[in-house]
Design a protein around this motif. Structure first.
Motif, short mmCIF file in Angstrom:
data_model
loop_
_atom_site.label_atom_id
_atom_site.label_comp_id
_atom_site.label_asym_id
_atom_site.label_seq_id
_atom_site.Cartn_x
_atom_site.Cartn_y
_atom_site.Cartn_z
N ASP A 1 -1.75 5.50 -3.86
CA ASP A 1 -2.71 6.59 -4.02
C ASP A 1 -2.52 7.41 -5.29
OD1 ASP A 1 -4.50 8.78 -2.65
OD2 ASP A 1 -2.88 9.85 -3.57
N GLU A 2 -3.63 7.67 -6.13
CA GLU A 2 -3.57 8.09 -7.39
C GLU A 2 -3.11 9.60 -7.47
OE1 GLU A 2 -7.56 7.92 -8.78
OE2 GLU A 2 -8.12 9.79 -8.03
N ASP A 3 -3.04 10.44 -6.51
CA ASP A 3 -2.32 11.53 -6.38
C ASP A 3 -0.91 11.55 -6.04
OD1 ASP A 3 -4.51 12.82 -7.55
OD2 ASP A 3 -5.43 13.25 -5.98
N ILE A 4 -0.73 11.37 -4.78
CA ILE A 4 0.60 11.53 -4.04
C ILE A 4 1.48 10.45 -4.14
CG2 ILE A 4 0.02 13.28 -2.34
CD1 ILE A 4 -0.55 10.97 -0.53
N LEU B 1 0.97 -1.27 0.00
CA LEU B 1 -0.04 0.11 0.13
C LEU B 1 0.99 1.17 -0.05
CD1 LEU B 1 -2.91 1.39 0.35
CD2 LEU B 1 -2.45 1.35 2.83
N VAL B 2 1.10 1.97 -1.00
CA VAL B 2 1.87 3.06 -1.31
C VAL B 2 1.08 4.39 -1.27
CG1 VAL B 2 3.68 4.10 -2.66
CG2 VAL B 2 3.29 1.54 -2.84
N LEU B 3 1.34 5.10 -0.06
CA LEU B 3 0.74 6.17 0.19
C LEU B 3 1.40 7.64 0.10
CD1 LEU B 3 -1.58 5.53 3.27
CD2 LEU B 3 -2.01 5.42 0.90
N HIS B 4 2.85 7.37 -0.53
CA HIS B 4 3.73 8.55 -0.97
C HIS B 4 4.61 8.09 -2.01
CE1 HIS B 4 6.41 12.00 -0.78
NE2 HIS B 4 5.26 12.58 -0.30
N TRP C 1 -4.86 2.07 -8.63
CA TRP C 1 -4.90 3.29 -8.20
C TRP C 1 -6.25 3.73 -7.30
CZ3 TRP C 1 -0.31 5.53 -8.37
CH2 TRP C 1 0.68 5.25 -9.31
N LYS C 2 -6.00 4.44 -6.25
CA LYS C 2 -7.19 4.53 -5.29
C LYS C 2 -6.99 6.06 -5.14
CE LYS C 2 -8.90 0.62 -5.97
NZ LYS C 2 -10.11 0.49 -6.50
#
Lengths: 376, 164
Positions: B91-94, B70-73, B107-108
């Motif tokens: 995360d689709e933005d960061i 789970l990649v959040l950055h 992508w979420k």
């Protein structure tokens, strides 16, 4: 039936200490031991004990010594730089035969090194950090569950032998959160006390520590760091008194090796293709490495050392002598491996050392190294 | 055994998320191992949390391959092993920046929702992990209720993630 908790290694040590009956903690915060101290600051007063944050490590360890002499089961926790500062006082505790437990949550040194990263470079310091002929006990653990058990064992041994015990827990284990099963029944040893005027610093049986004098009973007790006779009187010129004292302090620890020694063997202890000797977080990597190697037909056994001093060299000899190769993985540049050299020589003994960055030794990596060695 | 690695930066609640998964697993009668890697900074440094969950005690918690990432950055990508088959959620933005182009990524919009609803990103992502079966949703909620702060907000965030 055992109860299950979700604890970090540091919390497991603290809970083990509380179960063992610790009533005094003094310490100075340092990464990666601070969370153990914070836990004690919160929990110890609630459970009837006293918590003090000292102005530094020197005052903290000296308060621990004082509290123990006054009758409290006492402890502190620190990391390499703080442990270095405590060595002088620990030498005093050896000489005065003061039971206490120092937890050294090991990070990367020398000096302040890498504060948040795990290492195992304090092994030799824990054994030999004090000057003079001195013998103490060093324990360790590879899981929070073992940490709980070994913290209790640390207090038990410390009280039984009247000796300071160092409990080494590497940062990876200290900050590992895990489901911990706490056994219902566990032995807790309390110190032997006396209110009689007797020899508090001598014993006719060198394997047995003398009883500690009770405070507040009108006994006039001399505690001196200099050479003393059984009643505590300074004898700095008498060679026989010094010999008797320091030889007894050694025998008390070394003579009780089998009594204090704890370990775990996974696999066949009587021989195989590969024997891995490890401690702390690395012992768990060794266990998975065994699984990987055995899938490929390489018969592997793991010796997980829970005691780092005194060393049971007979056990080391019997474990290593019928292994084709012996692997000693450590998160330092090679310290435990010298014990293996001592019992087996350097023939087919391979250290595997990894330091820096706080990265664990990974099972795939260790298995790769061993396959290369076995193929030679 | 389930193995999960959560990656991000200090301040996102990465370490807490890993802890919560382990705690929730323990509450549901399973065994969990959780360990984190981070620098000395309080905020802004890379943080990795490694979680293993099993029905029996875990042999070794230290590994470099995981079933779920789970990649959040975007800082987290260097600690994702793309050679092995795994489910990678990001995360689709960061996390879009510097993302590997040769692998499949789910992508979420965790960060987008977190901003819109003013809810914590880690809880939304954890809710999503429950949705895909990484953790039992009831134990996760129970873990938040018994140990968490801002329980109402966190449960709301979990619910949104669970229904993504």
């Amino acid at each position: 039936m055992s109860e299950k908790y979700f604890w970090s290694g540091n919390i497991a040590v603290a809970e083990g200490a509380l179960r063992a009956g610790v009533t005094f903690y003094a310490g100075y915060p340092i990464t990666p031991s601070s969370d153990l101290m914070e836990y004690m600051a919160r929990e110890l007063p609630k459970r009837g004990g006293v918590f003090i944050q000292g102005e530094d490590e020197l005052s903290s360890i000296n308060m621990v010594i004082g509290a123990s002499i006054a009758g409290a089961k006492s402890m502190t926790a620190t990391s390499g730089p703080g442990y270095s500062l405590m060595q002088e006082a620990l030498g005093l505790a050896v000489m005065l035969e003061v039971p206490l437990v120092v937890v050294d949550v090991t990070r990367l040194g020398p000096s302040t090194g890498q504060a948040t990263k795990s290492g195992q470079g304090d092994l030799m310091q824990a054994r030999w950090g004090r000057h003079g002929d001195q013998y103490t006990v060093v324990y360790t653990a590879s899981t929070p569950e073992e940490a709980y058990i070994m913290a209790i064992k640390s207090f038990n041994t410390s009280e039984k032998l009247r000796v300071p015990v160092t409990f080494i827990i590497d940062e990876l284990t200290a900050h590992l959160w895990e489901t911990v099963r706490v056994p219902d029944n566990i032995e807790v040893v309390d110190r032997r006390l006396t209110d009689a005027k007797t020899r508090y610093f001598d014993s006719d049986n060198p394997l047995e520590a003398p009883p500690m004098p009770m405070l507040g009973k009108g006994l006039n007790i001399l505690y001196t760091s200099s050479t003393h006779d059984g009643f505590g009187y300074r004898k700095t010129q008498d060679p026989e008194v010094h010999r008797r004292l320091v030889e007894r302090l050694k025998e008390k620890v070394i003579g009780n090796t089998s009594e204090v020694f704890e370990y775990e063997i996974i696999g066949d202890p009587d021989g195989g293709d590969v024997g891995i000797v490890a401690f702390g977080s690395v012992a768990r990597v060794a266990k998975e490495t065994k699984t990987i190697l055995e899938r490929e037909g390489i018969k592997t056994s793991v010796l997980n050392l829970l005691t780092l001093w005194p060393m049971d060299y007979e056990l080391l000899r019997s474990f290593t002598e019928n292994m084709n190769v012996v692997i000693v993985p450590e998160m330092n540049l090679g310290q435990l491996v010298y014990d293996i050299y001592q019992v087996r020589g350097r023939d087919s003994v391979y250290p595997y050392n990894k330091i820096g960055g706080g990265e664990p030794i990974y099972p795939r990596e260790l298995a790769g190294f061993i396959k290369e060695v076995v193929g030679r | 055994m389930k193995s999960i690695r959560i990656l991000g930066i200090g301040g996102q609640g990465i370490a807490f998320s890993g802890w919560l998964l382990g705690y929730a697993a323990t509450l549901s009668g399973l065994y969990a191992s959780v360990h984190h890697s981070y620098g000395a900074e309080v905020r802004g440094g890379t943080v990795t949390s490694n979680i293993l969950i099993d029905e029996k005690p875990i042999e070794n918690p230290y590994r470099d391959v995981f079933d779920v990432y789970l990649v959040l950055h975007s800082f987290g990508w260097k600690n994702v092993d793309t050679d092995q088959e795994a489910l990678i959620i990001a995360d689709e933005d960061i996390a879009m920046k510097n993302s590997p182009s040769d692998i499949e990524i789910s992508w979420k919009p965790f960060d987008k929702i977190a901003h819109e609803k003013r809810l914590p990103i880690n809880m939304i992502a954890l809710g999503y992990l429950a949705k895909i079966g990484v953790i039992e949703y009831t134990s996760l909620k129970k873990a938040v209720e018994t140990r968490g702060k801002n329980i109402k907000e966190n449960i709301m965030a979990l619910d949104i993630g669970y229904n993504l």
